[in-house]
Design a protein around this motif. Structure first.
Motif, PDB file in Angstrom:
ATOM      1  N   LYS A 197     -14.627   1.237   4.348  1.00  0.00           N
ATOM      2  CA  LYS A 197     -14.216   2.378   5.215  1.00  0.00           C
ATOM      3  C   LYS A 197     -12.770   2.563   5.204  1.00  0.00           C
ATOM      4  O   LYS A 197     -12.100   1.409   4.937  1.00  0.00           O
ATOM      5  CB  LYS A 197     -14.681   2.103   6.688  1.00  0.00           C
ATOM      6  CG  LYS A 197     -16.153   2.070   6.851  1.00  0.00           C
ATOM      7  CD  LYS A 197     -16.363   1.496   8.388  1.00  0.00           C
ATOM      8  CE  LYS A 197     -17.836   1.443   8.541  1.00  0.00           C
ATOM      9  NZ  LYS A 197     -18.435   1.855   9.825  1.00  0.00           N
ATOM     10  N   VAL A 198     -12.074   3.585   5.042  1.00  0.00           N
ATOM     11  CA  VAL A 198     -10.723   3.753   5.058  1.00  0.00           C
ATOM     12  C   VAL A 198     -10.074   3.217   6.372  1.00  0.00           C
ATOM     13  O   VAL A 198     -10.362   3.671   7.329  1.00  0.00           O
ATOM     14  CB  VAL A 198     -10.516   5.302   4.963  1.00  0.00           C
ATOM     15  CG1 VAL A 198      -8.779   5.315   4.956  1.00  0.00           C
ATOM     16  CG2 VAL A 198     -10.881   5.790   3.599  1.00  0.00           C
ATOM     17  N   ARG A 199      -9.478   2.027   6.139  1.00  0.00           N
ATOM     18  CA  ARG A 199      -8.782   1.422   7.474  1.00  0.00           C
ATOM     19  C   ARG A 199      -7.420   1.500   7.291  1.00  0.00           C
ATOM     20  O   ARG A 199      -6.549   1.296   8.223  1.00  0.00           O
ATOM     21  CB  ARG A 199      -9.266   0.091   7.354  1.00  0.00           C
ATOM     22  CG  ARG A 199     -10.867  -0.083   7.692  1.00  0.00           C
ATOM     23  CD  ARG A 199     -11.333  -1.367   7.603  1.00  0.00           C
ATOM     24  NE  ARG A 199     -10.772  -2.343   8.411  1.00  0.00           N
ATOM     25  CZ  ARG A 199     -10.750  -3.603   8.184  1.00  0.00           C
ATOM     26  NH1 ARG A 199     -11.361  -4.225   7.128  1.00  0.00           N
ATOM     27  NH2 ARG A 199     -10.117  -4.602   9.034  1.00  0.00           N
ATOM     28  N   ALA A 200      -6.492   1.956   6.132  1.00  0.00           N
ATOM     29  CA  ALA A 200      -5.254   1.868   6.071  1.00  0.00           C
ATOM     30  C   ALA A 200      -4.998   3.142   5.289  1.00  0.00           C
ATOM     31  O   ALA A 200      -5.651   3.514   4.110  1.00  0.00           O
ATOM     32  CB  ALA A 200      -4.771   0.515   5.408  1.00  0.00           C
ATOM     33  N   LEU A 201      -3.727   3.753   5.353  1.00  0.00           N
ATOM     34  CA  LEU A 201      -3.329   4.958   4.981  1.00  0.00           C
ATOM     35  C   LEU A 201      -1.732   4.731   4.656  1.00  0.00           C
ATOM     36  O   LEU A 201      -0.955   4.256   5.632  1.00  0.00           O
ATOM     37  CB  LEU A 201      -3.408   6.076   5.621  1.00  0.00           C
ATOM     38  CG  LEU A 201      -2.809   7.346   5.192  1.00  0.00           C
ATOM     39  CD1 LEU A 201      -3.323   7.974   3.936  1.00  0.00           C
ATOM     40  CD2 LEU A 201      -2.845   8.704   6.363  1.00  0.00           C
ATOM     41  N   ILE A 202      -1.115   4.813   3.395  1.00  0.00           N
ATOM     42  CA  ILE A 202       0.076   4.834   3.243  1.00  0.00           C
ATOM     43  C   ILE A 202       0.371   5.965   2.594  1.00  0.00           C
ATOM     44  O   ILE A 202      -0.067   6.647   1.623  1.00  0.00           O
ATOM     45  CB  ILE A 202       0.382   3.908   2.163  1.00  0.00           C
ATOM     46  CG1 ILE A 202      -0.158   2.292   2.539  1.00  0.00           C
ATOM     47  CG2 ILE A 202       1.738   3.583   1.658  1.00  0.00           C
ATOM     48  CD1 ILE A 202      -0.326   1.116   1.564  1.00  0.00           C
ATOM     49  N   VAL A 203       1.367   6.865   3.159  1.00  0.00           N
ATOM     50  CA  VAL A 203       1.811   8.141   2.735  1.00  0.00           C
ATOM     51  C   VAL A 203       3.112   7.936   2.266  1.00  0.00           C
ATOM     52  O   VAL A 203       4.280   7.314   2.566  1.00  0.00           O
ATOM     53  CB  VAL A 203       2.078   8.931   4.082  1.00  0.00           C
ATOM     54  CG1 VAL A 203       2.596  10.361   3.443  1.00  0.00           C
ATOM     55  CG2 VAL A 203       0.649   9.132   4.702  1.00  0.00           C
ATOM     56  N   ALA A 204       3.234   8.411   0.738  1.00  0.00           N
ATOM     57  CA  ALA A 204       4.576   8.446  -0.054  1.00  0.00           C
ATOM     58  C   ALA A 204       5.154   9.676  -0.514  1.00  0.00           C
ATOM     59  O   ALA A 204       4.222  10.672  -0.582  1.00  0.00           O
ATOM     60  CB  ALA A 204       4.195   7.623  -1.333  1.00  0.00           C
ATOM     61  N   PRO A 205       6.335   9.815  -0.618  1.00  0.00           N
ATOM     62  CA  PRO A 205       6.934  11.136  -0.874  1.00  0.00           C
ATOM     63  C   PRO A 205       6.776  11.520  -2.402  1.00  0.00           C
ATOM     64  O   PRO A 205       7.009  12.714  -2.611  1.00  0.00           O
ATOM     65  CB  PRO A 205       8.322  11.009  -0.743  1.00  0.00           C
ATOM     66  CG  PRO A 205       8.661   9.740  -0.654  1.00  0.00           C
ATOM     67  CD  PRO A 205       7.459   8.808  -0.568  1.00  0.00           C
TER      68      PRO A 205
ATOM     69  N   ASP B 266       5.943   5.245   3.864  1.00  0.00           N
ATOM     70  CA  ASP B 266       6.904   4.691   2.988  1.00  0.00           C
ATOM     71  C   ASP B 266       7.845   5.741   2.689  1.00  0.00           C
ATOM     72  O   ASP B 266       7.629   6.811   2.360  1.00  0.00           O
ATOM     73  CB  ASP B 266       6.058   4.333   1.804  1.00  0.00           C
ATOM     74  CG  ASP B 266       6.835   3.195   1.067  1.00  0.00           C
ATOM     75  OD1 ASP B 266       7.941   2.881   1.422  1.00  0.00           O
ATOM     76  OD2 ASP B 266       6.124   2.859   0.003  1.00  0.00           O
ATOM     77  N   GLU B 267       9.145   5.170   2.752  1.00  0.00           N
ATOM     78  CA  GLU B 267      10.249   5.965   2.336  1.00  0.00           C
ATOM     79  C   GLU B 267      10.370   7.391   3.350  1.00  0.00           C
ATOM     80  O   GLU B 267      10.335   8.452   2.661  1.00  0.00           O
ATOM     81  CB  GLU B 267      10.493   6.473   1.046  1.00  0.00           C
ATOM     82  CG  GLU B 267      10.658   5.184   0.204  1.00  0.00           C
ATOM     83  CD  GLU B 267      10.923   5.392  -1.391  1.00  0.00           C
ATOM     84  OE1 GLU B 267      11.405   6.463  -1.684  1.00  0.00           O
ATOM     85  OE2 GLU B 267      11.099   4.449  -2.097  1.00  0.00           O
ATOM     86  N   ALA B 268      10.163   7.122   4.662  1.00  0.00           N
ATOM     87  CA  ALA B 268       9.865   7.967   5.443  1.00  0.00           C
ATOM     88  C   ALA B 268      11.096   9.017   5.402  1.00  0.00           C
ATOM     89  O   ALA B 268      11.059  10.133   5.512  1.00  0.00           O
ATOM     90  CB  ALA B 268       9.791   7.735   6.896  1.00  0.00           C
ATOM     91  N   ASP B 269      12.226   8.555   5.252  1.00  0.00           N
ATOM     92  CA  ASP B 269      13.756   9.386   5.145  1.00  0.00           C
ATOM     93  C   ASP B 269      13.525  10.300   4.099  1.00  0.00           C
ATOM     94  O   ASP B 269      14.073  11.318   4.291  1.00  0.00           O
ATOM     95  CB  ASP B 269      14.967   8.336   4.949  1.00  0.00           C
ATOM     96  CG  ASP B 269      14.879   7.236   4.144  1.00  0.00           C
ATOM     97  OD1 ASP B 269      13.769   6.768   3.418  1.00  0.00           O
ATOM     98  OD2 ASP B 269      15.961   6.793   3.584  1.00  0.00           O
TER      99      ASP B 269
END
Length: 180
Positions: A70-78, A151-154
């Protein structure tokens, strides 16, 4: 200080050793304990200082227990390059754990991405636009999400992704650990 101080699962510890890591960097020393304790975290460090390991290693530790497939973690990258790099790092650290990740970004076919997720990836590494394409289409859901990493939110905000991030937040549970 050594990585053994964090008491990671033996399979994660073996991967750390196999990759040649011996001592945690300052960002890892400061970030890993609160992430392991389940706290939200805002971290800032220069490129090349080990930020990815600072969130991936405790993420894998958390995902070792609990439901699988099951999808339990999400990493969003630019960028797709960062998404691929993070996905590759997860692969090198999770190989012995049985945990899997899927990478999601535009410019490639959607069906392979959906198949990876539906086949049981516990972690998604994604760029905002393609992730929203999938979520808006109902291709998969994030109801079981426990951890969200921006990740790298800025850089994402500099690139104008703030509206997309706000939309993504509507798809994730309010009760979750958030790392920025």
């Amino acid at each position: 200080m050594s990585f053994t101080a964090f008491h990671f699962h033996e399979k994660i510890t073996a991967a750390i050793k196999d990759c040649g890591y011996t001592a945690p960097t300052p960002i890892q020393q400061q970030a890993i304990p609160p992430v392991l304790a389940g706290h939200d975290l805002l971290g800032l460090a220069q490129t090349g200082t080990g930020k990815t390991a600072a969130f991936v290693l405790p993420m894998l530790q958390r995902l070792m227990s609990g439901p699988r497939k099951k999808v339990r973690a999400l990493i969003v990258a630019p960028t797709r390059e960062l998404a691929e790099q993070t996905h590759d790092f997860i692969g090198s650290m999770s190989g012995k754990t049985g945990l899997t990740s899927a990478v999601v970004y535009g410019g490639v076919g959607k069906q392979g991405q959906i198949r990876q997720i539906r086949n049981g990836a516990e972690i998604i590494v994604a760029c905002p636009g393609r992730l929203l394409d999938h979520l808006d289409a109902g291709a998969f859901h994030l109801n079981n999400l426990e951890m969200l990493v921006l990740d790298e939110a800025d850089h994402m905000f500099d690139k104008g992704f703030l509206p997309a991030i706000r939309r993504i937040l509507k798809y994730v549970p309010k009760k979750r650990q958030t790392l920025i």
